[in-house]
Design a protein around this motif. Structure first.
Motif, PDB file in Angstrom:
ATOM      1  N   TYR A 174       9.238  10.821   1.608  1.00 30.21           N
ATOM      2  CA  TYR A 174       8.751   9.451   1.610  1.00 30.21           C
ATOM      3  C   TYR A 174       9.554   8.616   2.590  1.00 30.21           C
ATOM      4  O   TYR A 174      10.664   8.967   2.962  1.00 30.21           O
ATOM      5  N   LYS A 175       8.931   7.512   3.008  1.00 25.45           N
ATOM      6  CA  LYS A 175       9.644   6.508   3.779  1.00 25.45           C
ATOM      7  C   LYS A 175       9.063   5.148   3.434  1.00 25.45           C
ATOM      8  O   LYS A 175       7.948   5.047   2.927  1.00 25.45           O
ATOM      9  N   VAL A 176       9.866   4.121   3.683  1.00 27.43           N
ATOM     10  CA  VAL A 176       9.460   2.752   3.396  1.00 27.43           C
ATOM     11  C   VAL A 176       9.414   1.998   4.716  1.00 27.43           C
ATOM     12  O   VAL A 176      10.370   2.031   5.493  1.00 27.43           O
ATOM     13  N   VAL A 177       8.279   1.341   4.988  1.00 27.45           N
ATOM     14  CA  VAL A 177       8.154   0.516   6.181  1.00 27.45           C
ATOM     15  C   VAL A 177       7.766  -0.903   5.779  1.00 27.45           C
ATOM     16  O   VAL A 177       7.135  -1.105   4.744  1.00 27.45           O
ATOM     17  N   ILE A 178       8.156  -1.830   6.606  1.00 29.46           N
ATOM     18  CA  ILE A 178       7.792  -3.233   6.375  1.00 29.46           C
ATOM     19  C   ILE A 178       6.905  -3.683   7.524  1.00 29.46           C
ATOM     20  O   ILE A 178       7.246  -3.501   8.688  1.00 29.46           O
ATOM     21  N   ILE A 179       5.760  -4.224   7.152  1.00 32.62           N
ATOM     22  CA  ILE A 179       4.830  -4.721   8.189  1.00 32.62           C
ATOM     23  C   ILE A 179       4.781  -6.233   8.134  1.00 32.62           C
ATOM     24  O   ILE A 179       5.087  -6.845   7.158  1.00 32.62           O
ATOM     25  N   ARG A 183       0.852  -1.198   0.000  1.00 27.54           N
ATOM     26  CA  ARG A 183       0.000   0.000   0.000  1.00 27.54           C
ATOM     27  C   ARG A 183       0.882   1.240   0.000  1.00 27.54           C
ATOM     28  O   ARG A 183       2.050   1.192   0.371  1.00 27.54           O
ATOM     29  N   ILE A 184       0.281   2.342  -0.386  1.00 29.97           N
ATOM     30  CA  ILE A 184       0.902   3.650  -0.262  1.00 29.97           C
ATOM     31  C   ILE A 184      -0.028   4.488   0.594  1.00 29.97           C
ATOM     32  O   ILE A 184      -1.229   4.574   0.310  1.00 29.97           O
ATOM     33  N   ILE A 185       0.507   5.064   1.661  1.00 32.65           N
ATOM     34  CA  ILE A 185      -0.309   5.880   2.558  1.00 32.65           C
ATOM     35  C   ILE A 185       0.089   7.331   2.365  1.00 32.65           C
ATOM     36  O   ILE A 185       1.264   7.686   2.470  1.00 32.65           O
ATOM     37  N   ALA A 186      -0.905   8.164   2.070  1.00 30.30           N
ATOM     38  CA  ALA A 186      -0.671   9.603   1.997  1.00 30.30           C
ATOM     39  C   ALA A 186      -0.785  10.159   3.410  1.00 30.30           C
ATOM     40  O   ALA A 186      -1.851  10.169   4.003  1.00 30.30           O
ATOM     41  N   VAL A 209       4.387   1.001   1.926  1.00 26.70           N
ATOM     42  CA  VAL A 209       4.240  -0.119   2.853  1.00 26.70           C
ATOM     43  C   VAL A 209       4.519  -1.419   2.103  1.00 26.70           C
ATOM     44  O   VAL A 209       3.896  -1.702   1.077  1.00 26.70           O
ATOM     45  N   ILE A 210       5.481  -2.164   2.629  1.00 27.79           N
ATOM     46  CA  ILE A 210       5.791  -3.488   2.101  1.00 27.79           C
ATOM     47  C   ILE A 210       5.297  -4.483   3.136  1.00 27.79           C
ATOM     48  O   ILE A 210       5.641  -4.391   4.308  1.00 27.79           O
ATOM     49  N   ASN A 211       4.471  -5.414   2.684  1.00 27.99           N
ATOM     50  CA  ASN A 211       3.883  -6.393   3.593  1.00 27.99           C
ATOM     51  C   ASN A 211       4.572  -7.729   3.409  1.00 27.99           C
ATOM     52  O   ASN A 211       4.626  -8.261   2.321  1.00 27.99           O
ATOM     53  N   ASN A 212       5.085  -8.279   4.496  1.00 26.38           N
ATOM     54  CA  ASN A 212       5.767  -9.558   4.443  1.00 26.38           C
ATOM     55  C   ASN A 212       4.959 -10.705   4.995  1.00 26.38           C
ATOM     56  O   ASN A 212       5.058 -11.814   4.521  1.00 26.38           O
ATOM     57  N   LYS A 213       4.237 -10.467   6.022  1.00 30.00           N
ATOM     58  CA  LYS A 213       3.656 -11.575   6.759  1.00 30.00           C
ATOM     59  C   LYS A 213       2.143 -11.539   6.826  1.00 30.00           C
ATOM     60  O   LYS A 213       1.475 -12.432   6.364  1.00 30.00           O
ATOM     61  N   LYS A 214       1.630 -10.526   7.454  1.00 28.78           N
ATOM     62  CA  LYS A 214       0.232 -10.514   7.816  1.00 28.78           C
ATOM     63  C   LYS A 214      -0.660 -10.159   6.625  1.00 28.78           C
ATOM     64  O   LYS A 214      -0.334  -9.297   5.830  1.00 28.78           O
ATOM     65  N   LYS A 215      -1.765 -10.831   6.548  1.00 25.42           N
ATOM     66  CA  LYS A 215      -2.776 -10.510   5.551  1.00 25.42           C
ATOM     67  C   LYS A 215      -3.773  -9.565   6.209  1.00 25.42           C
ATOM     68  O   LYS A 215      -4.396  -9.908   7.195  1.00 25.42           O
ATOM     69  N   TYR A 216      -3.871  -8.371   5.683  1.00 22.72           N
ATOM     70  CA  TYR A 216      -4.765  -7.361   6.251  1.00 22.72           C
ATOM     71  C   TYR A 216      -6.025  -7.230   5.405  1.00 22.72           C
ATOM     72  O   TYR A 216      -5.946  -7.162   4.182  1.00 22.72           O
ATOM     73  N   SER A 217      -7.167  -7.134   6.065  1.00 23.04           N
ATOM     74  CA  SER A 217      -8.375  -6.736   5.356  1.00 23.04           C
ATOM     75  C   SER A 217      -8.304  -5.221   5.208  1.00 23.04           C
ATOM     76  O   SER A 217      -7.508  -4.554   5.870  1.00 23.04           O
TER      77      SER A 217
END
Length: 188
Positions: free
Chosen positions: A183-188, A130-133, A142-150
């Motif tokens: 900008y910044k990059v986070v991994i969830i 995702r990209i969050i403004a 947002v880079i997602n590695n593990k959790k599946k989010y609704s």
């Protein structure tokens, strides 16, 4: 698109940073070993139940209460072990998918050394979840590695995600509009 080119194509340090973060979050070999151990435990318990049933057949004088007590204990342990196998299989698949995703990102970067000129669904999904403004001039990749989010879960956790430590951050200046985008990059 220009920010993503700047971040992923021109900044050669960001992909190793992401890979390092991914590898510290999980280890697919650990998942595989845990899964193998859990499957072995299920097999052992199934054999014990089978042996108990064989013992009852061969020894009809064995007390039904004793048989039932041992059978229920083993059955409960088997149910628990099977549940653990299902959880570990899910984790293993998730870990494997994350590694495949990193391979896909690396391949896309090799194929597009000149930058990304247009996005297709595969390219966007490979890089970002995702990209969050955050504001007019600030975004979080947002880079997602593990959790599946609704959608609802992600929306409700948006503020916490924004405040996660970044693996990379910077800014991009667009001359035409005389604007700077942080900008910044986070991994969830």
């Amino acid at each position: 698109m220009q920010v993503i080119n700047e971040l992923f194509i021109k900044n050669i340090d960001v992909i190793p940073l992401i890979q390092k973060s991914v590898s510290t979050i999980f280890d697919i070999t650990d998942s595989s070993a845990e899964l193998s151990d859990a499957r072995e435990q299920v097999s052992t318990l199934e054999n014990e139940i089978s042996s108990l049933i064989d013992l009852k057949i061969k020894n009809p004088n064995l007390s039904q209460d004793t048989f039932d007590a041992k059978y229920f204990v083993l059955s409960d342990q088997l149910t628990s072990a099977q549940s653990q196998v299902k959880k570990l299989e899910s984790k293993y698949i998730s870990d494997h998918e994350s590694f495949k995703k990193m391979d896909m990102i690396n391949q896309l970067l090799k194929d597009r050394k000149e930058g990304i000129s247009e996005f297709d669904a595969q390219t966007l999904r490979a890089f970002l979840y995702r990209i969050i403004a955050v504001g007019q001039n600030e975004i979080v990749f947002v880079i997602n590695n593990k959790k599946k989010y609704s959608d609802d879960e992600f929306s409700s956790e948006r503020r916490q995600i924004i405040n996660l430590p970044s693996v990379e951050e910077g800014s991009y200046y667009h001359e035409k509009y005389d604007k700077t985008m942080k900008y910044k990059v986070v991994i969830i």
